[in-house]
Design an enzyme around this catalytic site. Structure first.
Site, short mmCIF file in Angstrom:
data_model
loop_
_atom_site.label_atom_id
_atom_site.label_comp_id
_atom_site.label_asym_id
_atom_site.label_seq_id
_atom_site.Cartn_x
_atom_site.Cartn_y
_atom_site.Cartn_z
N SER A 19 0.80 -1.24 0.00
CA SER A 19 0.00 0.00 0.00
C SER A 19 0.82 1.28 0.00
O SER A 19 0.27 2.34 -0.27
CB SER A 19 -0.92 0.03 1.21
OG SER A 19 -2.15 -0.55 0.88
N LYS A 52 0.58 3.37 -3.04
CA LYS A 52 -0.58 4.22 -3.34
C LYS A 52 -0.21 5.70 -3.37
O LYS A 52 -0.81 6.49 -4.09
CB LYS A 52 -1.68 3.96 -2.31
CG LYS A 52 -2.23 2.54 -2.36
CD LYS A 52 -3.13 2.25 -1.17
CE LYS A 52 -3.70 0.85 -1.24
NZ LYS A 52 -4.51 0.51 -0.04
N TYR A 55 -3.14 -2.61 -10.31
CA TYR A 55 -3.02 -2.38 -8.86
C TYR A 55 -2.26 -3.53 -8.18
O TYR A 55 -1.37 -3.31 -7.36
CB TYR A 55 -4.42 -2.20 -8.26
CG TYR A 55 -4.45 -2.20 -6.76
CD1 TYR A 55 -4.08 -1.07 -6.04
CD2 TYR A 55 -4.85 -3.34 -6.06
CE1 TYR A 55 -4.09 -1.09 -4.65
CE2 TYR A 55 -4.88 -3.35 -4.69
CZ TYR A 55 -4.50 -2.22 -3.98
OH TYR A 55 -4.51 -2.25 -2.60
N TYR A 57 -4.19 3.18 8.16
CA TYR A 57 -5.39 2.38 8.41
C TYR A 57 -6.22 2.99 9.54
O TYR A 57 -6.34 4.21 9.60
CB TYR A 57 -5.01 0.91 8.72
CG TYR A 57 -4.14 0.28 7.66
CD1 TYR A 57 -4.57 0.19 6.35
CD2 TYR A 57 -2.88 -0.21 7.96
CE1 TYR A 57 -3.78 -0.39 5.37
CE2 TYR A 57 -2.09 -0.80 6.99
CZ TYR A 57 -2.55 -0.89 5.70
OH TYR A 57 -1.77 -1.44 4.73
N VAL A 100 0.75 -3.63 4.07
CA VAL A 100 0.60 -4.93 4.75
C VAL A 100 1.84 -5.80 4.72
O VAL A 100 1.93 -6.76 5.48
CB VAL A 100 -0.58 -5.77 4.22
CG1 VAL A 100 -1.90 -5.23 4.67
CG2 VAL A 100 -0.52 -5.95 2.74
N1 GLU Z 1 -2.13 -5.48 -2.14
C1 GLU Z 1 -2.74 -5.32 -0.85
C2 GLU Z 1 -4.25 -5.38 -0.96
O1 GLU Z 1 -4.80 -4.76 -1.80
C3 GLU Z 1 -2.30 -4.02 -0.28
C4 GLU Z 1 -2.95 -3.72 1.04
C5 GLU Z 1 -2.14 -2.87 1.94
O2 GLU Z 1 -0.91 -2.88 1.92
O3 GLU Z 1 -2.78 -2.14 2.71
O4 GLU Z 1 -4.91 -6.04 -0.23
#
Ligand code: GLU
Length: 320
Positions: free
Chosen positions: A72, A75, A200, A252, A270
């Site tokens: 993430s 992003k 993604y 989060y 994550v």
């Molecule tokens: N590829 C993970 C997902 O979409 C990334 C989530 C994350 O790192 O928060 O579930």
């Protein structure tokens, strides 16, 4: 090199060993993310940290060269990449910028708000953003993103290879992300759900290490301009959009706690990475795959809190 940057460098170097010791201790209570099965194979004891200062130096400790998938944290860069491309239809029309208060992959609010994601760094928002990275296939979008990462890194940038095992693992299990993308296509937020979600998954599977990630954050700490190459990656306004969104949405459901304990805009992932950018001063990247109950790296949270306190980094401390 002026005296204050020398003093800062000495202070950072002096504090990193203790930060790592505390991070290792904290990691013992964590657990690996395994909803993407391949992430469950990480070594839970690995802990690394790197601090990049605006003069381009990178200080690090622990396993700061250990590779991990960016997940993430990517992003932030896909958002920057789309904003740099001048996508003015993104914010605020297609994607809002408010904290969601929900889990990162929640669909509930997306349904209430007719397919318009709450912010660009929850999964729904990020999938919508990635679908707008320039290119007509997922592969081309990732090449565009790699180009952006390369400019963000500056001289000597790595290739940012794809971890194929993690990518395939997420492709096999990412039904919820597909549901988010399909739902958004229904509402016209995403043009092609399959394309957006594949791009993604690829973006989340790009490999970095803490040292590289800290360098990647430097332009964000410097108002959108790479402090060493002078390249303008983002306008001052768009840089503010990205950094402010990190502050309000980047950790989060623990973002409020993080604002109080660390007080630096950051984004976690994550796989256990965290990128924190302190405007006008530095970029810090940590890695430790053992996560706490809210999905944030326990080592990372602990190390960042320690450094923030010792070096007086919090944006909310008048003594800065
Ligand atoms: N590829 C993970 C997902 O979409 C990334 C989530 C994350 O790192 O928060 O579930």
């Amino acid at each position: 090199m002026n005296l204050s940057s020398e003093t800062l460098a000495a202070d950072i170097e002096a504090e990193l060993p203790e930060a790592i010791a505390r991070g290792r201790e904290a990691a013992r209570d964590g657990a690996l993310a395994d909803y993407i099965p391949e992430l469950g194979n990480a070594d839970a004891e690995v802990v690394g940290i790197a601090v990049a200062t605006l003069d381009g130096r990178v200080f690090s400790a622990g396993e700061a060269a250990a590779p991990f998938t960016i997940q993430s944290v990517s992003k932030v860069f896909s958002l920057a990449c789309v904003l740099r491309g001048g996508d003015d239809g993104l914010y605020p029309e297609r994607v809002s910028v408010e904290p969601s208060g929900d889990e990162f992959h929640s669909i509930t609010r997306l349904e209430e708000e007719r397919g318009r994601p709450r912010n660009p760094i929850i999964n729904a928002g990020a999938i919508a953003v990635t679908g707008r990275v320039a290119g007509s296939t997922p592969e081309q979008r990732i090449e565009t993103l790699r180009g952006f990462l390369s400019d963000a890194y500056g001289e000597g940038a790595p290739d940012f290879p794809l971890d194929d095992a993690v990518y395939r693992s997420e492709c096999r299990t990412g039904f919820r992300n597909r549901a988010l993308a399909n739902f958004m296509q229904h509402h016209g937020t995403v043009d092609d759900a399959g394309d957006a979600v594949d791009a993604y998954f690829r973006q989340c599977s790009l490999l970095v290490d803490a040292r590289a990630l800290a360098r990647l954050g430097l332009f964000l700490a410097n108002g959108g301009v790479h402090p060493c190459t002078g390249a303008e990656l983002l306008s001052p306004f768009h840089n503010r959009v990205v950094v402010a969104t990190m502050m309000t949405c980047g950790l989060y459901d623990e973002v409020g706690h993080f604002a109080i304990s660390v007080g630096i805009p950051a984004k976690s992932g994550v796989s256990g990475g965290i990128l924190a950018v302190l405007p006008g001063r530095m970029s810090i990247a940590s890695y430790g795959p053992a996560l706490g109950p809210k999905g944030n790296s326990l080592a990372g949270m602990t190390m960042l809190e320690y450094l923030s306190q010792r070096l007086r980094l919090s944006l909310f401390e008048p003594e800065r």
